[in-house]
Design an enzyme around this catalytic site. Sequence first.
Site, PDB file in Angstrom:
ATOM      1  N   ASP A 182       0.005   5.074   0.879  1.00  0.00           N
ATOM      2  CA  ASP A 182      -0.205   5.996   2.079  1.00  0.00           C
ATOM      3  C   ASP A 182       0.060   5.416   3.416  1.00  0.00           C
ATOM      4  O   ASP A 182      -0.868   4.493   3.575  1.00  0.00           O
ATOM      5  CB  ASP A 182      -1.395   6.679   1.836  1.00  0.00           C
ATOM      6  CG  ASP A 182      -1.488   7.456   0.592  1.00  0.00           C
ATOM      7  OD1 ASP A 182      -1.099   8.521   0.495  1.00  0.00           O
ATOM      8  OD2 ASP A 182      -1.890   6.889  -0.492  1.00  0.00           O
ATOM      9  N   ASP A 197       0.720  -1.110   0.047  1.00  0.00           N
ATOM     10  CA  ASP A 197      -0.030   0.003   0.061  1.00  0.00           C
ATOM     11  C   ASP A 197       1.086   1.149  -0.022  1.00  0.00           C
ATOM     12  O   ASP A 197       2.262   1.216   0.233  1.00  0.00           O
ATOM     13  CB  ASP A 197      -0.854  -0.148   1.372  1.00  0.00           C
ATOM     14  CG  ASP A 197      -1.532   1.309   1.346  1.00  0.00           C
ATOM     15  OD1 ASP A 197      -2.421   1.634   0.340  1.00  0.00           O
ATOM     16  OD2 ASP A 197      -1.684   1.682   2.605  1.00  0.00           O
TER      17      ASP A 197
END
Length: 405
Positions: free
Chosen positions: A198, A196
Amino acid sequence: MREIILINVTGKDKPGLTASLTGILARYKVAILDIGQAVIHDYLSLGILVEIPSEFKSSSILKDLLFEAHKLGIQIRFSPIEEDLYENWVAQQGKERRSITLLGRRITAEQLSKVAAVIAKNKLNIDVINRLSGRVSVNNTDTIQTACVQITVSGRINDPGVLRGELLEIHADTGIDISFYVDDIYRHARRLVVFDMDSTLIQGEAIDELADVAGIGDQVAQITEAGMQGKINFKESLTQRVALLNGLEENVLSFVAQNLVLTEGADRVIRKLKQLGYKIGIISGGFDFFGKYLQKKLGLDYVFTNCLEIADGKLTGKIKGDIIDGQKKAEILRTIAQVENISLQQTIAVGDGANDLPMISIAGLGVAFNAKSIVKENAQRSISSVGLDGLLYLMGLSEREIRQQ
């Protein structure tokens, strides 16, 4: 009559010690059935399980070994092993074993004792304990430190969920990261790692940075947190937040991208994974501008992110195309695995939010990083006390292997 004897050697390690002892065994044509050795701070612990041929008497061999041990200044002990017991050990080969990994800045006796107590409570036996991290300096406390110990256990587990829950309680009480997983062949066959973006590959949320520039930081941050906690559907959360960015100048994207801060350990883990030949990607509900920026900066193979709609040099507050939510992340991971011609068991997925759970749950190795409680409870392994490079230890790499060029 054939004899099986376990030889235990302890004492100050020195060059040639093993050669001297096995040289005596060789003169008597002894067969080595099992052997293991560990050295901690120059102190040796060596175990050798031997089968003594019927034409020789064990007393002669043991006498020679005792004399040699005296010359070497070490201690030696002998234990006869019943043949039935040995055959029972042989029969255990190939049966499922599990590993428990402790990961933190430091590992304390309290943390280790609590884990050992849970292992004993569940009637498991500790077979091997290995330190994967480098030695920690007690003087140079300014450097960022990481400690990792891997414990291999065997035995029948009636309810793995109960054991996992007890280990999570220790994590909550002491702060140590504890991972519990089946020790299978796929740990040597991983080929793809996806992150991922962020709050995983980078610190914070890029959309929050955009919102700060637009003067709506508090509004967007509240929606972001609710989405990461799983309280709001991700698509709804993202749609609400992006709508608030309507009218923001396009050049703000470049400003925010150049000020993105990589998570601690991100550079190190990416560099090592590339050296080892892994394919590396981002699968994120974040935005394409930042994903492409990181792809170029870090040399990533894949980037899948949401695409912000821009018109006349300004954000429109809309997203182009399908929104990448949790289910879409899992679909993308499956697709990349197919393209790379590998199984899902050969993939690793790392994320922090509820929308990462679908890809974390289908990956061969799913890791929750600085994650919310719901993610930790459903991931195989978690990292919250150290940097992103803690992933390398969870993959089973030692510090010596990590530092090799």
